[in-house]
Design an enzyme around this catalytic site. Sequence first.
Site, PDB file in Angstrom:
ATOM      1  N   LYS B  43       0.813  -1.217   0.000  1.00  0.00           N
ATOM      2  CA  LYS B  43       0.000   0.000   0.000  1.00  0.00           C
ATOM      3  C   LYS B  43       0.845   1.266   0.000  1.00  0.00           C
ATOM      4  O   LYS B  43       0.394   2.331  -0.431  1.00  0.00           O
ATOM      5  CB  LYS B  43      -0.912   0.012   1.227  1.00  0.00           C
ATOM      6  CG  LYS B  43      -2.020  -1.029   1.177  1.00  0.00           C
ATOM      7  CD  LYS B  43      -3.215  -0.511   0.405  1.00  0.00           C
ATOM      8  CE  LYS B  43      -4.391  -1.471   0.468  1.00  0.00           C
ATOM      9  NZ  LYS B  43      -5.521  -0.989  -0.355  1.00  0.00           N
ATOM     10  N   SER B 286       1.386  -9.608  -0.215  1.00  0.00           N
ATOM     11  CA  SER B 286       0.989  -8.199  -0.208  1.00  0.00           C
ATOM     12  C   SER B 286       1.154  -7.508   1.135  1.00  0.00           C
ATOM     13  O   SER B 286       1.288  -6.285   1.176  1.00  0.00           O
ATOM     14  CB  SER B 286      -0.454  -8.080  -0.698  1.00  0.00           C
ATOM     15  OG  SER B 286      -1.295  -8.946   0.024  1.00  0.00           O
TER      16      SER B 286
END
Lengths: 301, 301
Positions: B43, B286
């Site tokens: 992110k 992720s």
Amino acid sequence: MISLDDVRSAAAVIAPHVVRTPLLPFGSGWLKPENLQPVGAFKLRGALNALARLEDRANGVVAYSSGNHAQAVAFAARLHGVPAAIVMPDNTPAVKVEATRALGAEVFIVGITERVERARALVAERGAALIPPFDHPDVIAGQGTIGLEVVEDLPGLDSVVVPMSGGGLISGVATAVKALRPDVRVIGAEPALAADIAESLRAGELVRWDPLRRARTVADALRDEPSELTWAHIREHVDDVITVSEDEVLAAVADLARSARLVAEPSGAVAVAAQAKLGRGVAVVSGGNVDPALLARLLAA
Amino acid sequence: MISLDDVRSAAAVIAPHVVRTPLLPFGSGWLKPENLQPVGAFKLRGALNALARLEDRANGVVAYSSGNHAQAVAFAARLHGVPAAIVMPDNTPAVKVEATRALGAEVFIVGITERVERARALVAERGAALIPPFDHPDVIAGQGTIGLEVVEDLPGLDSVVVPMSGGGLISGVATAVKALRPDVRVIGAEPALAADIAESLRAGELVRWDPLRRARTVADALRDEPSELTWAHIREHVDDVITVSEDEVLAAVADLARSARLVAEPSGAVAVAAQAKLGRGVAVVSGGNVDPALLARLLAA
């Protein structure tokens, strides 16, 4: 003594087979995560360089090791399609024995005092080549490639913190770093329970500790002692040693998992524990083959 | 729709502040360990790009997020010296709330249905800029830089497996990968308990699942649904979706710790669970902000 050229030459040989590990920001310093190498430790670098330079490897290779060097030699041998026989002491963590067998090596478990003798016997019987864990210029040059990468990646580098046992890793790293950047401090890290090199540097000569005394530390990959060859490099290039307690080592293992998302074994976290005391610099996370049950206990605490 | 140029431009903007993550060999494929970014998740890439491109950020930034986007915006805001207000739902894991506060952000905890409204109110009150978690071209372009790196690092690339929630990550990655290598398959990964995109692709139109239905999965960062913008990218570029069970996700978390020495959160391991079924390709890990107690339980089992 090895040279910068030896390290550069090793870098070219091993580059296709090792991970180019990044520097990760961590607290007020950086981590060099060698636990992310395919066998979970920096040892792959030295083993690959040594095996690639063997003139005769048709009869296979032999190594003795408490774990990470074993997996590294097994991996390198499989890569080159030669058989590997690995002699491991009977106090080796099971996870490391299993991982070595999974890489296709033949494993011989012996008492800790018999491992060198057994390895030499295998060499004699088979006409195989011995790849020592640290006492060899090609192994040292391979480990030194970490130093090349750190210097290349961090122009503002001021210090590198490296765990010490047999001294192969710091000998190689210090050779590369001091040749390129004599102003950078190279600092060894040892568990206080196996701090024979710290004592040696204070004494100005190699002081030998009894193997059972060195074996007290939880950092099971740091129970070796330097050879004449690695001691010569350490005496020449290492600026200082920071020793750490067992609690500090285990706290560093937990901190790496929680804050850096890295799984490290206790030996692999020793330089990180030392870095916490120094407050800066690049710490080499040398290995990640931890007993999962130990990591679980540290994370649940 | 974003373009390859948007992704390349984002790469130049964020390069000084993100880790250039390596590809790690894993089983018969590779891992792209974005859990090693400073905030523990990919992110950061999108947040950095979006914040850097804001024309007016003097009054600070606002974000709503279940966790990793929150830390990413907080990190990016601190880097640029602007205040950050983060709205988090009250079911956010404590570790993520604490990490966001530690980065200097002001945190507002609200009921899960109120978060968008509260964020908009903060924007109105303060004249601050909203940085959405995925529904913005600059955020998508930032996440796409992962695709650039994978193509650059692996000439033999045949498939990329990417977790899907709001769809920002796969929209960016697929745009970059398909522009450079149309032959490479881009495969989404979803928990079966939050497989709204898999259903949407089968139906040929965006099918919306109730938030409470999506909230069943242990993969707490994958409980969002696509926007019109991300759905347009997904429909255009994504070749297939692999869904995985909760047990497969948790097994992948344990396998990453044991075999790849990486700490991943369940959401971060979903693509790895899908990769295990596919038997090849690059899986994007992720995120790594797992509850330590959960990781401890998985490792002790």
